[in-house]
Design a protein around this motif. Structure first.
Motif, PDB file in Angstrom:
ATOM      1  N   TRP A 165      27.972   5.441   3.025  1.00  0.00           N
ATOM      2  CA  TRP A 165      28.615   6.436   2.451  1.00  0.00           C
ATOM      3  C   TRP A 165      27.604   7.241   1.310  1.00  0.00           C
ATOM      4  CZ3 TRP A 165      31.448   2.679   3.974  1.00  0.00           C
ATOM      5  CH2 TRP A 165      32.518   2.260   4.781  1.00  0.00           C
ATOM      6  N   TRP A 167      28.488  10.005  -1.260  1.00  0.00           N
ATOM      7  CA  TRP A 167      29.416  10.065  -2.689  1.00  0.00           C
ATOM      8  C   TRP A 167      28.650  11.152  -3.052  1.00  0.00           C
ATOM      9  CZ3 TRP A 167      34.191  10.137  -1.124  1.00  0.00           C
ATOM     10  CH2 TRP A 167      34.711   9.340  -0.219  1.00  0.00           C
ATOM     11  N   ASP A 168      27.524  11.503  -3.495  1.00  0.00           N
ATOM     12  CA  ASP A 168      26.702  12.338  -4.458  1.00  0.00           C
ATOM     13  C   ASP A 168      25.513  13.327  -3.877  1.00  0.00           C
ATOM     14  OD1 ASP A 168      26.218  13.784  -6.063  1.00  0.00           O
ATOM     15  OD2 ASP A 168      24.860  11.638  -7.859  1.00  0.00           O
ATOM     16  N   ARG A 194      28.949  13.620   1.585  1.00  0.00           N
ATOM     17  CA  ARG A 194      30.360  14.451   1.063  1.00  0.00           C
ATOM     18  C   ARG A 194      30.129  15.830   1.169  1.00  0.00           C
ATOM     19  NH1 ARG A 194      32.888  13.828  -4.943  1.00  0.00           N
ATOM     20  NH2 ARG A 194      33.653  15.227  -4.882  1.00  0.00           N
ATOM     21  N   ASP A 263      37.987   9.708   3.924  1.00  0.00           N
ATOM     22  CA  ASP A 263      38.839   8.384   3.291  1.00  0.00           C
ATOM     23  C   ASP A 263      40.161   9.004   2.066  1.00  0.00           C
ATOM     24  OD1 ASP A 263      38.988   6.504   1.176  1.00  0.00           O
ATOM     25  OD2 ASP A 263      37.139   6.420   0.682  1.00  0.00           O
ATOM     26  N   HIS A 415      29.427   0.033   1.713  1.00  0.00           N
ATOM     27  CA  HIS A 415      29.991   0.772   1.333  1.00  0.00           C
ATOM     28  C   HIS A 415      29.295   0.545  -0.628  1.00  0.00           C
ATOM     29  CE1 HIS A 415      32.480   2.633  -2.122  1.00  0.00           C
ATOM     30  NE2 HIS A 415      32.073   3.696  -1.343  1.00  0.00           N
ATOM     31  N   ASP A 416      28.123   1.745  -1.085  1.00  0.00           N
ATOM     32  CA  ASP A 416      27.877   2.626  -0.664  1.00  0.00           C
ATOM     33  C   ASP A 416      26.352   2.153  -0.469  1.00  0.00           C
ATOM     34  OD1 ASP A 416      27.793   3.256  -3.296  1.00  0.00           O
ATOM     35  OD2 ASP A 416      28.761   4.739  -3.377  1.00  0.00           O
TER      36      ASP A 416
END
Length: 428
Positions: A165, A167-168, A194, A263, A415-416
């Motif tokens: 993942w 996320w940023d 993301r 998620d 993750h992550d």
């Protein structure tokens, strides 16, 4: 929704796979550590140990390459094998590549590209023996050495997904090259990224996703909030799905996201402790809303959910039907958050994930097993945060061996990305 998991751009993917395989075959040693030439060498494909009848695997003393009968390995990996006695050539064909070896030559042809290997194919007791890693990886398989058991573990391409993942999403702008280099080094096949409409710039997404695709890595659009189960938050789901769809429509084929990745963890809400039934009902309503929006925008996109391993202990309100099975029915695939730091044991990764793996097999759905590298307030055994990367990889080998026999299992997710990097750096 499109149930197919792989990149639909087949001609391009075949070329990409070929180039990646050539790089792998020329850069990775084609042998395993030799502890004793007298110790029996085992080979397992998707967790099933192969019983060789007419010819046994052996280690070539000159090159230290592991040599195996080609037909047993290739056919276990779904390839068709043909033998040309007059030319002394063996050909194996799969959806990933067509490879050709000639007896006595240290060259393997992968989709017409010539690759030098450490050991030539040989005839032994009228059986064609070939370097194991060269053959396996030319068919897209993953190869691991389990030294303590003198075992070569081969995982077929359809079960060798490896993902993480991000996320940023700003990282793809500031560290895009590093991310892709890391992805190549870790043999990633998927990234859950993301997506934000406002940042980074659309051209940044285009460039990153195109380069990822060129490495054979698919990128899924990632989003989710616990409070998305509230009806007044559904507008954000609708807007996000529309934004991803609009982005995909405005870019080239190789620059598109290939799936929606959600998620949503409503069990983290305070309401979960006081009115679990109501939360489950709202969770179901939200999933139905997502399903409707995806079907109304882009049916070619896959839909994946991250789910906790314990969700199978709950039932759909008013029924005896497993809640995890209900979620599986709605998705193309799930990522089972089997957050433990040991593969084996009654509280290990394999044991806690198996129930949903079996449900997914029954429902003909796909499941990825996820582990965590972030610190946890729950317990140290739920994460590899205080472990090290080599120990994590050792446990993941056992996960692959234990779960790859199941048709629903397709790979591992870690993750992550950010904490995984920290874990690797801590070991240097």
């Amino acid at each position: 929704m499109n149930i197919a998991w792989f990149n639909p751009f087949v001609p391009m993917r075949k070329t990409i796979v070929c180039l990646v395989l050539i790089q792998m075959l020329t850069s990775i040693p084609l042998f395993f550590p030799v502890y004793s030439l007298n110790t029996e060498l085992g080979v397992a494909v998707n967790g099933e140990k192969i019983v060789f009848t007419n010819a046994q695997p052996y280690i070539d003393e000159q090159t230290s390459s592991t040599m195996v009968p080609v037909r047993e390995i290739a056919e276990k990996l779904g390839a068709e094998v043909t033998w040309d006695r007059s030319l002394e050539q063996v050909t194996f064909r799969s959806k990933y590549a067509t490879s050709l070896l000639t007896i006595g030559q240290k060259i393997i042809s992968v989709d017409g590209k010539q690759v030098e290997v450490d050991a030539p194919a040989v005839l032994k007791n009228d059986r064609t023996m070939v370097p194991l890693r060269a053959v396996s990886e030319s068919l897209g398989a993953d190869v691991d050495w389990v030294g303590e058991r003198n075992l070569v573990l081969i995982t077929s391409a359809d079960k060798a997904q490896r993902s993480t993942w991000i996320w940023d999403s700003k990282l793809i702008e500031t560290d895009g090259d590093s991310i892709l280099a890391f992805a190549a080094n870790q043999k990633l096949t998927a990234i859950y990224l993301r997506y934000e409409k406002t940042y980074p710039a659309q051209d940044v997404y285009r460039n990153f996703i195109r380069r990822a695709n060129e490495q054979g890595i698919k990128v899924e659009a990632l989003a989710g909030q616990s409070d998305w189960i509230y009806e007044d938050k559904h507008i954000y789901i609708k807007q996000w799905i529309a934004a991803v769809t609009q982005y995909n429509a405005s870019v080239g084929a190789l620059e598109r996201f290939q799936g929606f990745h959600f998620d949503i963890e409503p069990y983290t809400l305070g309401m979960w402790k006081t009115n679990q039934t109501w939360v489950l009902e709202r969770w179901m309503a939200t999933i139905r809303f997502i399903e409707s929006e995806v079907n109304n925008t882009d049916r070619s996109m896959t839909m994946a959910f991250d789910i906790p391993f314990w969700i199978n202990t709950l039932t759909v309100p008013g029924s005896s039907y497993s809640f995890s099975a209900w979620l599986l029915e709605k998705a193309d695939s799930v990522v089972i958050m089997a957050y433990r730091n040991k593969a084996l044991g009654s509280n290990g990764i394999i044991a806690v994930a198996k129930s949903i793996i079996l449900e997914a097999a029954t429902l003909k759905k796909q499941a990825v097993i996820a582990v965590d590298t972030l610190s946890s307030k729950e317990a140290d055994y739920t994460t590899f945060y205080k472990s090290n990367s080599s120990l994590m990889e050792s446990e993941l080998k056992q996960v692959k061996e234990g779960l790859s026999p199941y048709p629903s299992y397709i790979g591992i997710a870690i993750h992550d990305y950010v904490r995984w990097i920290d874990l690797l750096n801590a070991n240097r």
